[in-house]
Write a protein that holds these residues in place. Sequence first.
Motif, PDB file in Angstrom:
ATOM      1  N   UNK A  44       5.957  28.929  24.637  1.00 40.73           N
ATOM      2  CA  UNK A  44       5.584  27.507  24.657  1.00 40.73           C
ATOM      3  C   UNK A  44       6.372  26.712  23.618  1.00 40.73           C
ATOM      4  N   UNK A  45       6.483  27.263  22.402  1.00 44.15           N
ATOM      5  CA  UNK A  45       7.170  26.553  21.325  1.00 44.15           C
ATOM      6  C   UNK A  45       8.657  26.387  21.622  1.00 44.15           C
ATOM      7  N   UNK A  46       9.276  27.437  22.146  1.00 50.99           N
ATOM      8  CA  UNK A  46      10.700  27.347  22.481  1.00 50.99           C
ATOM      9  C   UNK A  46      10.927  26.310  23.578  1.00 50.99           C
ATOM     10  N   UNK A  47      10.084  26.348  24.581  1.00 47.25           N
ATOM     11  CA  UNK A  47      10.226  25.411  25.705  1.00 47.25           C
ATOM     12  C   UNK A  47      10.022  23.969  25.251  1.00 47.25           C
ATOM     13  N   UNK A  48       8.988  23.727  24.424  1.00 44.80           N
ATOM     14  CA  UNK A  48       8.704  22.363  23.975  1.00 44.80           C
ATOM     15  C   UNK A  48       9.789  21.814  23.059  1.00 44.80           C
ATOM     16  N   UNK A  49      10.518  22.713  22.383  1.00 42.66           N
ATOM     17  CA  UNK A  49      11.601  22.259  21.492  1.00 42.66           C
ATOM     18  C   UNK A  49      12.947  22.172  22.208  1.00 42.66           C
ATOM     19  N   UNK A  50      12.956  22.438  23.522  1.00 42.47           N
ATOM     20  CA  UNK A  50      14.181  22.308  24.300  1.00 42.47           C
ATOM     21  C   UNK A  50      15.064  23.531  24.294  1.00 42.47           C
ATOM     22  N   UNK A  51      14.580  24.637  23.733  1.00 43.39           N
ATOM     23  CA  UNK A  51      15.370  25.870  23.716  1.00 43.39           C
ATOM     24  C   UNK A  51      15.055  26.727  24.932  1.00 43.39           C
ATOM     25  N   UNK A  52      15.963  27.638  25.245  1.00 42.51           N
ATOM     26  CA  UNK A  52      15.746  28.544  26.363  1.00 42.51           C
ATOM     27  C   UNK A  52      14.804  29.660  25.931  1.00 42.51           C
ATOM     28  N   UNK A  53      13.720  29.823  26.660  1.00 42.16           N
ATOM     29  CA  UNK A  53      12.736  30.853  26.325  1.00 42.16           C
ATOM     30  C   UNK A  53      13.083  32.144  27.071  1.00 42.16           C
ATOM     31  N   UNK A  56      15.001  38.000  25.685  1.00 33.71           N
ATOM     32  CA  UNK A  56      15.681  38.489  24.478  1.00 33.71           C
ATOM     33  C   UNK A  56      15.317  37.654  23.267  1.00 33.71           C
ATOM     34  N   UNK A  57      15.327  36.339  23.432  1.00 34.36           N
ATOM     35  CA  UNK A  57      14.989  35.438  22.312  1.00 34.36           C
ATOM     36  C   UNK A  57      13.556  35.679  21.848  1.00 34.36           C
ATOM     37  N   UNK A  58      12.620  35.813  22.789  1.00 36.33           N
ATOM     38  CA  UNK A  58      11.221  36.045  22.436  1.00 36.33           C
ATOM     39  C   UNK A  58      11.062  37.390  21.748  1.00 36.33           C
ATOM     40  N   UNK A  59      11.786  38.393  22.213  1.00 37.75           N
ATOM     41  CA  UNK A  59      11.720  39.722  21.605  1.00 37.75           C
ATOM     42  C   UNK A  59      12.203  39.693  20.156  1.00 37.75           C
ATOM     43  N   UNK A  60      13.270  38.947  19.906  1.00 36.08           N
ATOM     44  CA  UNK A  60      13.806  38.847  18.541  1.00 36.08           C
ATOM     45  C   UNK A  60      12.786  38.192  17.611  1.00 36.08           C
ATOM     46  N   UNK A  61      12.158  37.122  18.070  1.00 35.18           N
ATOM     47  CA  UNK A  61      11.208  36.381  17.234  1.00 35.18           C
ATOM     48  C   UNK A  61       9.935  37.178  16.975  1.00 35.18           C
ATOM     49  N   UNK A  62       9.415  37.838  18.011  1.00 37.92           N
ATOM     50  CA  UNK A  62       8.142  38.542  17.889  1.00 37.92           C
ATOM     51  C   UNK A  62       8.265  39.946  17.319  1.00 37.92           C
ATOM     52  N   UNK A  63       9.465  40.516  17.414  1.00 38.36           N
ATOM     53  CA  UNK A  63       9.633  41.896  16.968  1.00 38.36           C
ATOM     54  C   UNK A  63       9.220  42.914  18.015  1.00 38.36           C
ATOM     55  N   UNK A  64       8.860  42.456  19.202  1.00 39.69           N
ATOM     56  CA  UNK A  64       8.506  43.355  20.299  1.00 39.69           C
ATOM     57  C   UNK A  64       9.773  43.762  21.062  1.00 39.69           C
ATOM     58  N   UNK A  65       9.666  44.799  21.851  1.00 37.19           N
ATOM     59  CA  UNK A  65      10.807  45.214  22.664  1.00 37.19           C
ATOM     60  C   UNK A  65      10.947  44.297  23.868  1.00 37.19           C
ATOM     61  N   UNK A  66      12.145  44.271  24.450  1.00 38.79           N
ATOM     62  CA  UNK A  66      12.360  43.451  25.641  1.00 38.79           C
ATOM     63  C   UNK A  66      11.456  43.910  26.779  1.00 38.79           C
ATOM     64  N   UNK A  67      11.228  45.224  26.864  1.00 38.68           N
ATOM     65  CA  UNK A  67      10.357  45.748  27.920  1.00 38.68           C
ATOM     66  C   UNK A  67       8.930  45.229  27.751  1.00 38.68           C
ATOM     67  N   UNK A  68       8.435  45.235  26.496  1.00 38.23           N
ATOM     68  CA  UNK A  68       7.086  44.731  26.235  1.00 38.23           C
ATOM     69  C   UNK A  68       6.983  43.249  26.574  1.00 38.23           C
TER      70      UNK A  68
END
Length: 272
Positions: A44-53, A56-68
Motif C-alpha cells: 500500500x505504501x509503495x503504491x501510494x507513493x508512486x513506486x512499483x510494488x 522483489x521490492x517488497x521482499x527487500x523491505x520486509x526481509x521475507x523471501x520472494x516466495x513468501x
Amino acid sequence: MNTILRAALYQILKSLMRILYRKGVAFGEFTQLAKQAYVDVVEDELTSSGERATTTRIAVITGLTRKEVTQLRQAEITEVAPRFNRVLRVLNGWLHDANFLDREGQPAVLAFRGAEPSFEQLVQRYSGDMSSFAMLDEMKRVQLVDTVDEGAVRLLSATYIPDTDDEAQLQLLGSDVSLLVMTINHNLIVPSDERYYQRKVSYNNLPQEVLPAFRSFVRKDAHQLLLRFNQWLYQHDRDHSPEIQGTGRMQAGVGIYYFEQPMASKETSHED
C-alpha cells in the motif's frame, strides 16, 4: 529497532498475547498474520507513493523471501462484517430519526409491523438486508428492547454494549485498537498543529476502594459526552442527512475507554 519503539511494541504485543493465549491461537498463526499485514502495508505504501510494488521490492523491505511474499500477496484475509454495526445503525435511527420519535422527541414505542411507524420499517431503513425478526431477537438478546402490548417494541437503552463473550467484542478489538494506532501514527508524522486529539488522565497511587465510584463517574459523564458527539455526527452524516453537501467520504469519531491495573511499585502520580 529504536529502543523506545521496541519497548512500546513489546507492551502492545504483551497485551495482545493475553487474548491470543486465552483463545488458543498458536504462535505460527500469529506470525503468519504479522507477515501478511506487513506485506499488505508495504504494498500500500509503495503504491501510494508512486513506486512499483514488485515482489522483489517488497521482499527487500520486509526481509521475507520472494516466495513468501508471492504467497502472501495471493492470500486473502476474510473480513467479517460486524453485526453490531447494523444494531447501532438501527439504534441511532430510532434515537434521531423524527419518523420514529414521539411528540416529546423520545424513541417511540413501535408496532412490530403494519402501523406507521413500525419496527419493521425502522429495520428496513437502517439495517441493510437483516430481517426485522432477526434484528428483534438480537436487540432482545443484548437487552436493548422488549415487547409490550400486542407485540409492540419498546427501546430500553440508548447504548449498545456487546456481551462479554460475544464475537462483537473481538470485532471491536480489530476496529478500535487499529483506529487508536492509526491516530498515534498520524500524530507521529504531522506538524503539531495538525495532530488529532489524543489525551488521557491517570494516577498510579489510588486505593482500590475509590475505583467503583470513579468507574461510575466515568460511565455517566463519558456516556453523556459520547451522546453529544453522536448527535453531531448523525446530523452531518450523508447516510442519515442526504442534503449534506461536500466532497469525499470520510470516517471520523471519538473513542473513550476506562482502564485500571495494579502497580508493582511506588511511583509518582502523574497526568498525561
